[in-house]
Design a protein around this motif. Structure first.
Motif: not given
Lengths: 531, 686
Positions: A485-489
């Motif tokens: 989710e980090m990368a997505f954010r």
């Protein structure tokens, strides 16, 4: 010069280690005597070196001078410090010092000399002041525990010091200098750290919405105190229509510049031209008005309208031109609003227009709204245009189609605007982003379009279609666009920064993502992304 | 998607007038016939013509026929010059074109540069505006000479971004017919011209040349480069491999200055020019050419505009009709009144009074018919003056002793007149002529005689004609030449060298050998009999030459305003605009334009009644590099808001503020700044 004595002594106290005691106090350091800056960093060894050097090679001239100038104690050895001033300054000062000394020695002063002497003294003292300043500074540095024993300038020291000098002088005069020429003002205002503006923000002010703006501006335009004057000004321009038409007929192009919207004037001119065409008898004149301020204007569309106006079968530029050449009884008058609008600034557009204008059967009159329009054309394009420029200041306010006032101001303020350069803007942003960002955006566009399809026509106009954040994330993971989710954010943040997506929460607190584009535009983007 | 306000128009909309045909329904042909047949225009035709008529001057009191006359005079005056200029320009490039074509057609590179691509480097100089004409001419000439077998492809850097684009273009334009043969036909040749070679990507040129080279055995390629700087610089930018594939020759285009001078000779100074461009304006135009590196086209435009201005806006230009006799009907009281206001009229009358010709002065002032007669005579006087002016200039040029350029001489002649006695001055030829050796003198006499007989073709001056003056001049010069030739013969026999007392040689001798006064006179005494005769011949020649050369300043002539144009202002406004200053003036002093009562007292300062953008502009010019919009708004609102005299409510003020800010942005004064919240950056320092 009593007041200078102290500083001179200081300077003397700092320097003498470098020089043999026999040095003539009036001796001005020659170019090669000033040690190269490299050495000065290692002051101790450097000092020893120079000592050796000077001792081993006592110069004859120096000895002579010692004999020749008996007035040793005059305390002028301030000059002796290798100055931090640049060479020009130093030599001016050196000369004036010489002049002063010579005068004292010779004793006799004629009127002429007295005047000269004054100038010399002035030069000497002016640089002395600066020297003082620097000396003070040097002192400060010494007090601050700088252990370097020599104050001979090193290459690095002056940089630091100079900085402090400038800040200090600035503090001395907080009021900005008035009546500077523009270029000086530019440099003055762009000094680093100078710009001090308050921290006030417009947060207390409720910004205008489109609706409010339009409803209010309608009332305001009727109550404009300058209305009659503006009409009068316009009538003055109207009175030069015959002249303009004559100029057009002599195969010049016109460029109307000046403050204010020139759309009305150009329309009136079009009406005038329809009854007083610039072409000669027996020629049919077609008038085409192009609104350059329209954001969606394209070259192809423009050429199409021109071609249809003269009923040319082909819509390419050479096609139209050759059609005109073969039909000498057809002439074309192009009236172009805002030739310098951001949508027309591409070189290709300007060169096409200029090629058109250079044709004998094409008359061009264009208006421009910015004072920098001349930069649009290089000399080849400019020669094709054969422009005559007319000051056509109207003071008319721009119509809503010419200028998106609210959006423009909000963009200026960095507030949310609804439009971000459209399709081109997105393509431009995505080009600078990594591959997976592109894939994510493609996914997002696809999802939004799907949602749109699903909703059918039920969606109200203006309502943006949103997709659920969580769902998009899941899909992205499925498609190996991102793993966490980090990368997505992070990817989404990039989009946010460029204002190509918006996110908000609905009543239930579900995070929703949406794209600030219309359906057609989204489809265009998707097409571009998938090819 | 941004929803545009309801009034958004399509990108291009044809105005409602588009379909209105300007030409009336009547066929053009019939009208032309009727025009020829009837001297006086038919009333119906007049009505048709109305749209094309010039406005009447004298506040509308000018008679239509006078306005028409001005128009006709303009229409006859300018096209002559235009074609003249065109031929000058074509001639200027002709030699270069010939050379280039010859190079391309020659077989030299067949043997010397076998296997390499022939390349012509055309040094065009910094004026890229002139390149277009040159290359289009080149294309025409090549097509003409090549009889369809040579294909010419012009590439401009702006149109060819990459290799693919370039090749596409070359294939499309160059291979159109050859493609089928694909190398089989040996005759097909392709000439590729890189018009602005400096602007091309270096790699692209290299790649293209490489490709041409590798195809050289099948398609005969030649390349041309238009170069603004120098071949050395161009070569330095290319790879050595590329340079090795080229077999080149360099061609120089006639420099812009030389072209300009011949244009001025033909179209400004020449006899065909109806209107004299005044010295002040001419100087300005020439300086602009040099300083702005503007093309000759810009000069021609300015010249044309001067003509347009003169005939369109000066009612007296009607007096410059081509015929000898000005129709007295045309002259109306306003014309005469205007003539009496002229500077040259006033000084002429004053001069007459001083000379004691009181009757003449009174008649000029009071008697309209007398004045009309004078006006009619000025046309002849003008011709006379022009003849003398051109004769003097042609003769001065023929001496080849003047160090000034033609343009400088011409300017000086108009401004101060021509006088050989004035020394130092632009026409200070006396010393140079007197110092000439016998051979030089004979050459000089020959040149002068040619000019007297044939005139100067570039000035369109046809010589002195066949009148008495001309014959007398020829006889005189013939006699002088015979004299000098005889003297040369005699001195040859005597084995002495012929010299005059002016010849610098004797002077050098006496100063270097002995520098005492006693010897000076002895030196002069050593002149032989022939030397004295030669000295006399020189003096004779110079004295006669002086009678041929000389004219008054243009401004001394009666009614020179009718045929002289020397106004800077319209030209500057129209060709060299200062938009920055115009915008600044409109915004800082709106009263200058609006003339409104409310802003009368502002006088460049800031008051609440000014238009919003103007107030913002004032605030803007006081602000620093970064502007806080909140403070800007506060300052603005303080001026126009409820507490001020204007008393506008906040929302209305905000609307105007928005509008002003958006306009400032559109004009390029401010841009978004991310340094601080609600800040904008200043972009212009005026």
């Amino acid at each position: 010069m009593p007041p200078k004595k102290t500083t001179n002594q200081k300077a003397a106290a700092r320097v003498p280690r470098k020089r043999p005691a026999t040095t003539d106090p009036y001796e001005i350091p020659e170019e090669d005597e000033i040690e190269p800056p490299k050495r000065r960093r290692h002051a101790a060894t450097a000092a020893a070196d120079t000592d050796d050097a000077t001792v081993s090679t006592p110069s004859a001239s120096r000895l002579k001078k010692t004999v020749a100038t008996p007035i040793k104690l005059n305390g002028l050895n301030g000059i002796d410090t290798p100055s931090r001033k640049n060479n020009a300054d130093r030599s001016a000062r050196r000369k004036s010092a010489r002049a002063l000394v010579d005068r004292v020695i010779s004793g006799a002063i004629s009127d002429d000399e007295a005047e000269e002497g004054d100038i010399a003294r002035e030069i000497y003292e002016s640089s002395e002041d600066e020297e003082d300043e620097e000396d003070e500074e040097g002192e400060e540095e010494n007090l601050n525990g700088e252990t370097e024993p020599t104050t001979t300038p090193s290459k690095f020291a002056p940089g630091r010091k100079r900085k402090t000098t400038t800040t200090r002088t600035r503090k001395r005069s907080p009021t900005p200098p008035r009546d500077l020429p523009p270029h000086e003002q530019y440099f003055f205002q762009n000094k680093p750290g100078l710009s001090k503006t308050s921290n006030n923000t417009l947060s207390s002010l409720q910004l205008l919405t489109h609706d409010e703006y339009f409803s209010l501006s309608r009332d305001l335009s009727s109550a404009n105190p300058h209305k009659t004057d503006i009409t009068h000004l316009a009538s003055l321009h109207v009175s030069s229509f015959p002249q303009w038409a004559f100029e057009l007929s002599q195969s010049f192009s016109l460029c109307l510049y000046g403050y204010g919207s020139k759309r009305q004037i150009l329309h009136k001119f079009a009406t005038y031209l329809s009854s007083h065409p610039p072409c000669s008898l027996g020629q049919a004149n077609k008038i085409v008005i192009i609104n350059g301020y329209t954001p969606s204007i394209t070259i192809r569309e423009l050429l199409c309208s021109l071609a249809s106006a003269v009923s040319s079968p082909t819509t390419t530029l050479p096609g139209i031109l050759s059609y005109l050449t073969t039909h000498p009884n057809t002439t074309l008058t192009i009236l172009l609003n805002s030739v310098s609008s951001p949508h027309l600034r591409k070189g290709s557009f300007q060169s096409i227009i200029s090629t058109l204008a250079s044709h004998a059967q094409v008359y061009l009159c264009c208006t421009t709204d910015s004072p920098d329009f001349a930069l649009l054309w290089d000399s080849a394009v400019g020669t094709n245009f054969r422009f005559l420029y007319h000051d056509c200041t109207t003071f008319c306010s721009y119509s809503p189609s010419e200028m998106e006032v609210v959006d423009s101001v909000h963009e200026l303020l960095g507030r949310k605007t609804r439009r971000v350069g459209g399709k081109e803007g997105v393509a431009f942003v995505l080009r600078s982003l990594p591959e997976n960002a592109k894939s994510l955006f493609r996914l997002l566009v696809g999802e939004v379009l799907c949602a749109d399809e699903g909703d059918g026509q039920g969606q109200g106009q203006g309502e943006e279609i949103s997709v659920e954040y969580r769902m998009v994330y899941n899909k992205a993971v499925e498609e190996f666009i991102c793993s966490s989710e980090m990368a997505f954010r992070t990817l989404l943040k990039e989009f946010h920064d460029h204002q190509i997506i918006t996110s908000h929460k609905d009543a239930l607190g579900t995070e929703l993502l949406s794209l600030p584009f219309g359906k057609e535009e989204l489809e265009g983007i998707l097409e571009e992304l998938t090819t | 998607m941004f929803t545009a306000p309801p009034t958004t128009t399509a990108a291009t909309n044809t105005s409602p007038t588009t379909t209105t045909k300007s030409a009336p329904g009547r066929p053009a042909k019939r009208r032309r016939v009727s025009e020829k047949d009837t001297a006086a225009p038919l009333p119906a035709q007049e009505k048709d013509d109305e749209g094309r008529q010039w406005p009447r001057l004298f506040n509308g009191f000018e008679s239509p026929s006078a306005a028409d006359l001005r128009k006709k005079t303009y229409e006859s005056a300018w096209p002559v010059l235009e074609s003249e200029i065109e031929s000058v320009l074509r001639d200027a490039n002709r030699q270069t074109l010939e050379e280039v074509v010859e190079f391309l057609n020659s077989d030299v590179h067949e043997c010397e540069g076998r296997g390499r691509v022939p390349a012509g480097f055309i040094i065009t100089g910094p004026n890229i505006a002139g390149q277009d004409l040159l290359f289009s001419q080149l294309g025409d000439v090549l097509a003409e000479r090549g009889e369809g077998r040579v294909r010419f492809v012009r590439l401009k850097a702006g149109e060819v971004g990459n290799l693919k684009g370039g090749l596409k273009r070359i294939v499309r334009e160059g291979m159109g017919g050859v493609e089928g043969g694909d190398g089989g036909e040996g005759g097909g040749r392709v000439v590729v011209a890189f018009q602005d070679s400096e602007a091309f990507d270096t790699g692209l040129v290299g790649e293209l040349v490489g490709l041409f080279h590798s195809w050289q055995d099948r398609i005969q390629f030649s390349v041309l480069f238009g170069i603004a700087t120098s071949v050395e610089l161009f070569q330095a930018r290319q790879l050595k491999a590329t340079a090795r594939q080229l077999y080149g020759a360099q061609f120089d285009v006639v420099q812009a200055n030389a072209v300009l001078e011949s244009v001025i000779m033909a179209a400004v100074a020449g006899a065909k020019a109806q209107l004299r461009i005044g010295p002040g304006l001419l100087r300005k135009l020439v300086r602009r050419q040099q300083e702005h590196v503007a093309g000759v086209g810009a000069f021609v435009s300015s010249l044309k505009y001067a003509y347009m201005n003169h005939f369109y806006a000066n009612p007296l230009s009607a007096l410059l009709v081509d015929g000898q006799k000005l129709d007295k009907e045309i002259l109306q009281p306003e014309h005469l009144e205007a003539v009496r206001m002229l500077e040259s009229f006033k000084s002429h009358v004053e001069q007459s009074v001083e000379d004691g010709r009181l009757d003449h002065a009174r008649l000029l002032l009071e008697n309209d018919d007398y004045l009309k007669g004078r006006i009619n005579r000025q046309a002849a006087k003008r011709q006379q003056y022009l003849g003398k002016l051109l004769q003097s200039l042609a003769l001065v040029i023929a001496t080849e002793h003047s160090k000034r350029s033609f343009v400088e001489l011409y300017e000086a002649a108009l401004e101060e007149g021509i006088s050989l006695d004035q020394s130092p001055g632009p026409f200070d030829l006396g010393d140079a002529i007197k110092r000439s050796t016998p051979e030089e003198l004979i050459g000089l006499i020959k040149r002068v005689m040619t000019v007297v007989v044939d005139g100067n073709p570039s000035l369109h001056w046809n010589g002195m004609g066949i009148g008495q003056d001309a014959e007398a001049a020829i006889d005189k010069f013939e006699a002088l030449r015979a004299d000098v030739e005889r003297l040369i013969e005699t001195s040859k026999k005597k084995k002495t060298s012929l010299k005059s007392k002016y010849s610098s040689q004797s002077r050098v001798l006496r100063t270097t050998v002995v520098a005492q006064k006693v010897q000076l006179s002895r030196d002069t005494a050593t002149l032989t009999e022939e030397d004295n005769a030669f000295t006399a011949a020189i003096d004779d020649f110079f004295a006669f030459f002086k009678t041929l050369v000389g004219c008054e300043p243009l401004s001394n002539l009666f009614l020179n305003e009718v045929w002289q144009y020397d106004y800077h202002l319209p030209y500057e406004d129209v060709f060299v605009p200062r938009p920055g200053a115009t915008f600044a003036r409109a915004l800082s002093r709106p009263h200058d334009y609006l003339g409104c009562a409310c802003c009368d007292k502002a006088n460049g300062s800031m008051v609440g009644t000014l238009p919003a953008t103007s107030i913002l502009y004032h605030l803007y010019s006081e602000a620093g590099a970064s502007i806080n919009v909140a403070d800007l708004w506060a300052a603005y609102y303080a001026l126009v808001g409820e507490d001020s005299e204007i008393g506008m409510d906040e929302r209305s003020a905000l609307v105007l503020f928005y509008r002003g800010l958006a306009e400032m942005r559109a004009m390029g004064f401010v841009k978004q700044s991310k340094k601080k919240a609600d800040h904008i950056a200043k972009l212009k320092w005026l």
